[in-house]
Write a protein that holds these residues in place. Structure first.
Motif, PDB file in Angstrom:
ATOM      1  N   THR A 164       0.849  -1.185   0.000  1.00 54.03           N
ATOM      2  CA  THR A 164       0.000   0.000   0.000  1.00 54.03           C
ATOM      3  C   THR A 164       0.888   1.240   0.000  1.00 54.03           C
ATOM      4  O   THR A 164       1.634   1.475   0.950  1.00 54.03           O
ATOM      5  CB  THR A 164      -0.930   0.024   1.227  1.00 54.03           C
TER       6      THR A 164
ATOM      7  N   PRO B 140       0.786   5.516  -0.405  1.00 58.39           N
ATOM      8  CA  PRO B 140      -0.246   6.549  -0.247  1.00 58.39           C
ATOM      9  C   PRO B 140      -0.914   6.765  -1.606  1.00 58.39           C
ATOM     10  O   PRO B 140      -0.216   7.020  -2.583  1.00 58.39           O
ATOM     11  CB  PRO B 140       0.541   7.794   0.187  1.00 58.39           C
ATOM     12  N   GLY B 141      -2.224   6.596  -1.662  1.00 60.58           N
ATOM     13  CA  GLY B 141      -2.928   6.743  -2.933  1.00 60.58           C
ATOM     14  C   GLY B 141      -3.210   5.428  -3.634  1.00 60.58           C
ATOM     15  O   GLY B 141      -3.875   5.416  -4.667  1.00 60.58           O
ATOM     16  N   SER B 142      -2.726   4.308  -3.101  1.00 60.56           N
ATOM     17  CA  SER B 142      -3.112   3.002  -3.663  1.00 60.56           C
ATOM     18  C   SER B 142      -4.613   2.816  -3.457  1.00 60.56           C
ATOM     19  O   SER B 142      -5.146   3.202  -2.412  1.00 60.56           O
ATOM     20  CB  SER B 142      -2.379   1.864  -2.944  1.00 60.56           C
ATOM     21  N   LEU B 143      -5.286   2.228  -4.455  1.00 61.57           N
ATOM     22  CA  LEU B 143      -6.739   2.081  -4.352  1.00 61.57           C
ATOM     23  C   LEU B 143      -7.194   0.632  -4.374  1.00 61.57           C
ATOM     24  O   LEU B 143      -8.151   0.270  -3.711  1.00 61.57           O
ATOM     25  CB  LEU B 143      -7.421   2.813  -5.522  1.00 61.57           C
ATOM     26  N   ASP B 144      -6.548  -0.165  -5.180  1.00 59.10           N
ATOM     27  CA  ASP B 144      -7.026  -1.530  -5.374  1.00 59.10           C
ATOM     28  C   ASP B 144      -6.221  -2.509  -4.527  1.00 59.10           C
ATOM     29  O   ASP B 144      -6.137  -3.689  -4.853  1.00 59.10           O
ATOM     30  CB  ASP B 144      -6.942  -1.895  -6.852  1.00 59.10           C
TER      31      ASP B 144
ATOM     32  N   ARG C 103      -6.797  -3.491  -1.324  1.00 65.14           N
ATOM     33  CA  ARG C 103      -7.667  -4.443  -0.626  1.00 65.14           C
ATOM     34  C   ARG C 103      -8.254  -5.454  -1.611  1.00 65.14           C
ATOM     35  O   ARG C 103      -8.475  -6.611  -1.277  1.00 65.14           O
ATOM     36  CB  ARG C 103      -8.796  -3.706   0.096  1.00 65.14           C
TER      37      ARG C 103
ATOM     38  N   TRP D  70       3.398  -2.014   4.060  1.00 64.80           N
ATOM     39  CA  TRP D  70       3.351  -0.550   4.040  1.00 64.80           C
ATOM     40  C   TRP D  70       4.565  -0.017   3.286  1.00 64.80           C
ATOM     41  O   TRP D  70       5.682  -0.521   3.464  1.00 64.80           O
ATOM     42  CB  TRP D  70       3.325  -0.055   5.489  1.00 64.80           C
TER      43      TRP D  70
ATOM     44  N   PHE E 269      -3.594   5.439  -7.543  1.00 67.90           N
ATOM     45  CA  PHE E 269      -2.890   6.663  -7.920  1.00 67.90           C
ATOM     46  C   PHE E 269      -1.849   6.943  -6.848  1.00 67.90           C
ATOM     47  O   PHE E 269      -2.022   7.839  -6.024  1.00 67.90           O
ATOM     48  CB  PHE E 269      -3.851   7.850  -8.007  1.00 67.90           C
TER      49      PHE E 269
END
Lengths: 751, 226
Positions: free
Chosen positions: B9, B11-15, B17, B34, B52
């Protein structure tokens, strides 16, 4: 520059102040002086002016909106009602859902990309503020004619802004509306809806209580954007001669917001805050006064502590700035270190800007001097309330008398074919994927259904199959013809759309877009629409949980069509049982549920083919809507039907064509009675369902049990849309329908 | 014991999970990583998810590539650990020079979200071994900067060495050179793919279940290697 302190204000009672330029009326300014017992300081004037603006205070709408509270149906789902950042409803299994729709119309006209982007940002923070994880967004949009030059200017920017911001936040965009009408040419409507989920025990409120607790500002730094945006942009119409207002629009940074969301959710999970408020319209003025007003004491703020992007900002500007991506939390001193640690993990700036006290006053200091000393309720909750005059316009009866009865209807097979194709390719009914494919509908992995389905549907999280469905609707032509009935029709359609996916409607939000409240005709439309909606919500048993009013939507003296956008939220136990409108197989029986009457006034046919608007809208029938919903929900739940689609804009013809296109197969309709009426009437409380012949008998019995008229009208299959009626027979290839349906928007906007 | 597959992950990762969910459905054990650490927590493979990262500022993937975790991921990739970059993760892999070429703005300049048909052309990489050669699949595609670009020599070499793992079929949605949707490195352990297989792993959520094989592929690769 000297500081206008409270002491100086007391000493110089006659100093000239720009209250009028800030949008205050003389009596409002006088009332501020009465409250304070002196003239306000310039900082206080800034706060009052922005908080008492129409946008923040609802001063013209309040007396009408009370009906939503007075006419609350008996319901056990409402956990938080109107008045908070967003309403919260119980959706079962310990889950609570919060949802709300808001407008960002004026900023989106001035600067389409940023206006629309920050509209998403603002509504998402409202949902977050309730303690919820945002799980989806939707966008009801309205533009001028699709081929108008200004629509070419605003639409691509608005769509890119919604996509640019929402996609980067990682929220699926699952639906909404795109409607074109001349009345929105100089005043597009950009409404944004967000839905969020939490457990019951995690609901948060905007309140500052506990003397000694700390006021923490976190998120983006404060800059000079959006200063006065609320009072200036939302309270004046666009006038060619007016000053350039471009700098007033806020600039969004979705990455900052995404990080802020994750940071907040981690903070919420540790239960270390007392209250929270987002900074939207009116920025720090709004957040501090609302938090203090909702709490049990007072608050002292040291404004110098606010981290700035621009060190030259004056204290008044800092108070009014609408810089995006900021939140304000009330934190017990014992939890501050942990709070700061989480913010540090996410690289989110966080600063203590004040403390909660028992003074009963909101006091603000700047460079060691007191510049604000006010009773917070007078800023946040005790703004002016107007009983604006309203009167039915003289033109209303003329409009009602000009019905669609005499309009030329198709007679020959060629004319019927032409009418089908004209409507299927008309901008309001055409395929919207040029727009919606710019939005991420998959992120989070919980999307069960998205546009162009009747309602967007997401499961609450991946540990459950429980989900919510949402639809927003409003046919503003109907509302123009009769605002009371029109608002009820908007609710009826959204309610029906949710039921058509198999979800049970339980709650309502609304975004009431109207012209100037200073125009008695507009105020009449508003009052009628609110009354109509409140009455219908009571009848259907779905409470209004919150919403938003946007006035001054007009160009010059000409108001937009009254547009009360209604959002209905429904619950489904298992999203896997939801219904799509795609015809999944050949040989299915098609059944129309509901009664079709000859109702064409305000219809899509009258609008597209004849550019006609007059008469009375279709007659709402709320009891029939409730019965139809019961049939659809039961049918979905029992797996009785293979597809379902609500019948509304464009009538049965459009509904079946859409089912054919989505399922990529044909259908044959064998109609009895008048073909034109059957195909294009927009009577309420109707849906088409597709099911196997064996299931048909069961569904007919179910419909009978709920007193819903039901008629077998045809079968799925083949490669054409075929209509056999007593006076006409025609056929159109599905491929041709698809070509016409999908060509319209790319032809207008792909360049 | 099931294989442990990390999902970073940023900062700005979306997919992120969603990638974790896909790994779990495939039978693996997802491990959240992290960006701010260099510790790979004993994982057997790693996924760089979509999103993003850092707001796509500068260039998509350009800042994430310098995250502390990426130095460990790059070292591990060079030692043969399977690494799968999806969408933004593909961009990060190109920025990290673990894969050649770059992903640029879609030729039509719009973000696009659609159900995309692909043809799987390499069935030997760590993440595609479970597919049939030339198998056609449909999975979601959603990006603003998905147009794959490289110089002609590199493109020829990718073709010649069978390192194009998937190509767009029917529609090239973003102007990618030679319809390239995904590629792998010479060793076949590092794979970048622009569309999103993690959104096609569960009935009722996505256009198909075609994405699952990317995740089951790496799990069998790991089992076979051990």
């Amino acid at each position: 520059m000297s500081i206008d302190t409270t002491a100086q204000a007391a000493d110089t009672p006659d100093a000239q102040q720009p209250w009028s330029e800030l949008g205050l009326k003389a009596d409002e300014y006088a009332r501020i002086k009465e409250i304070l017992g002196r003239r306000p300081t310039s900082a206080e004037l800034a706060m009052y002016s922005v908080m008492w603006s129409e946008h923040c205070s609802y001063k013209s709408s309040k007396v009408h909106l009370r009906q939503f509270g007075d006419k609350v149906p008996k319901t056990d789902v409402l956990l938080v009602g109107m008045g908070e950042n967003a309403g919260v409803v119980d959706v079962g299994d310990g889950y609570a859902v919060t949802f709300k729709v808001e407008s960002h119309n004026h900023p989106s006209y001035v600067e389409p990309y940023q206006g629309a982007a920050t509209g998403i940002g603002g509504i998402v923070r409202d949902i977050l503020t309730m303690g919820a994880r945002p799980i989806a967004v939707m966008d009801p949009l309205r533009f001028g004619p699709a081929d108008a030059p200004d629509t070419q200017r605003v639409l691509p920017g608005i769509v890119a802004g919604i996509g640019g911001y929402g996609n980067c936040l990682g929220l699926p965009n699952i639906g909404g509306e795109v409607v074109f009408d001349q009345s929105y040419l100089g005043n597009p409507l950009v409404n944004a809806l967000c839905v969020g989920v939490m457990k019951h025990e995690d609901i948060l409120l905007a309140t500052a209580s506990g003397t000694g607790n700390l006021v923490v500002l976190f998120g983006a730094k404060t800059g000079g954007d959006g200063i006065g945006g609320v009072s200036v942009l939302a309270s004046e119409t666009f006038d060619a001669d007016g000053p350039a207002k471009r700098p007033s629009v806020q600039v969004g940074d979705p990455f900052t917001e995404k990080v802020l969301i994750e940071c907040c959710l981690e903070i919420f999970a540790e239960n270390i805050i007392v209250g929270i408020q987002d900074l939207g319209g009116a920025g720090i003025s709004c957040a501090t006064s609302e938090l203090a007003s909702n709490g049990d004491g007072g608050m002292h703020v040291i404004l110098d502590s606010v981290p700035l992007r621009d060190a030259t900002l004056s204290p008044e500007e800092i108070l009014m700035s609408e810089s995006q991506e900021r939140m304000c939390a009330i934190v017990e001193p014992a939890h501050l270190d942990r709070f700061m640690e989480i913010c540090g993990k996410w690289d989110v700036d966080a600063v203590v800007i004040g403390t909660v006290n028992s003074s009963g006053r909101l006091t603000i200091e700047w460079q060691g001097e007191q510049i604000v000393d006010v009773p917070p309720r007078t800023v946040a909750h005790e703004g002016p309330v107007y009983n604006r005059p309203f009167a039915k316009p003289a033109s209303q009866d003329l409009l009602a008398a000009n019905t669609a009865t005499s309009l030329q209807r198709p007679q020959s097979a060629e004319e019927f074919v032409h009418t089908v194709l004209t409507l299927v390719g008309s901008p309001n009914l055409a395929d919207k994927s040029w727009i919606t494919s710019q939005y991420d509908r998959y992120v989070l992995g919980n999307t069960a259904s998205a546009t162009p389905e009747d309602a967007g549907m997401v499961r609450l999280d991946d540990s459950t199959s429980r989900g919510v469905a949402i639809s927003t609707d409003c046919n503003a032509r109907f509302t123009m013809l009769n605002p009371y009935l029109g608002a009820q029709l908007a609710l009826s359609e959204a309610y029906r759309n949710v039921a058509a996916t198999g979800a049970r409607p339980i709650a309502v939000t609304n975004c009431l877009n109207f012209g100037s409240p200073e125009d008695p005709s507009v105020m009449w439309q508003f009052s009628e629409a609110v009354t109509g909606l409140a009455d219908a919500c009571l009848t259907l048993g779905v409470p209004v949980t919150g919403g938003n009013v946007s006035f001054y939507n007009q160009t010059g003296e000409t108001a937009i069509l009254p547009t009360p956008v209604v959002g209905v939220l429904g619950v489904i136990d298992d999203v896997h049982t939801h219904l799509s409108h795609a015809l999944p197989a050949d040989g299915l029986t098609l059944i129309v549920l509901g009664e079709t009457k000859a109702e064409f006034d305000g219809s899509e046919w009258a609008h597209v083919v004849h550019a006609h608007l007059g008469g009375q809208p279709p007659q709402p029938d709320l009891e029939a809507e409730a019965n139809l919903a019961e049939v659809l929900i039961t049918a979905a739940n029992q797996g009785l039907v293979s597809a379902a689609h609500d019948i509304s804009d464009g009538g049965l013809a459009q509904a079946v064509v859409e089912m054919c296109l989505r399922g990529n197969r044909g259908a044959t309709l064998n109609l009895t009675g008048d073909a034109f009426t059957q195909l294009w009437s927009e009577s309420v409380a109707r849906a088409v369902v597709a099911l196997t012949a064996e299931q048909a008998a069961e569904l007919l019995a179910l419909a009978l049990q709920h007193e819903v008229p039901a008629e077998v009208i045809g079968t799925s299959g083949g490669t054409s849309f075929v209509v056999n009626a007593p006076e006409v027979t025609f056929s159109i290839a599905v491929d041709q329908l698809r070509e016409v349906h999908t060509a319209t928007l790319p032809a207008l906007f792909d360049h | 014991m099931s294989s442990r597959i990390g999902v970073v992950t940023f900062p700005g990762s979306l997919d992120d999970r969603d990638a974790q969910r896909a790994i779990a459905i495939a039978g693996g054990e997802p491990v959240a990583l992290w960006h701010g650490t260099t510790n790979l927590s004993g994982i057997d493979a790693v996924v760089l998810p979509g999103g993003f990262s850092y707001g796509d500022y500068l260039r998509a993937g350009a800042i994430a590539r310098f995250s502390p975790i990426m130095s460990s991921v790059i070292d591990a990739a060079k030692s043969g650990m399977p690494v799968f970059g999806i969408c933004n993760g593909f961009q990060v892999l190109c920025e990290s020079h673990l894969l050649p070429g770059a992903l640029t703005r879609n030729d039509h300049l719009h973000f696009i979200c659609r159900d995309q048909k692909l043809r799987i052309e390499n069935t030997t990489s760590a993440f595609t071994s479970g597919f049939d050669t030339n198998q056609e699949i449909v999975i979601p595609l959603k990006n603003g900067e998905g147009s794959y670009i490289a110089d002609e020599r590199t493109l020829d070499e990718l073709e010649a060495t069978g390192r194009i793992i998937a190509r767009y079929v029917d529609v090239n949605p973003n102007g990618s050179r030679r319809d390239i949707a995904g590629i792998t490195n010479e060793a076949g352990n590092v794979v970048g793919l622009m569309p999103h297989p993690e959104h096609a792993v569960e009935a009722g959520f996505g256009p198909s279940l075609d994405g699952l094989a990317f995740f089951t592929s790496v799990l069998s690769t790991l089992v076979n290697a051990s």
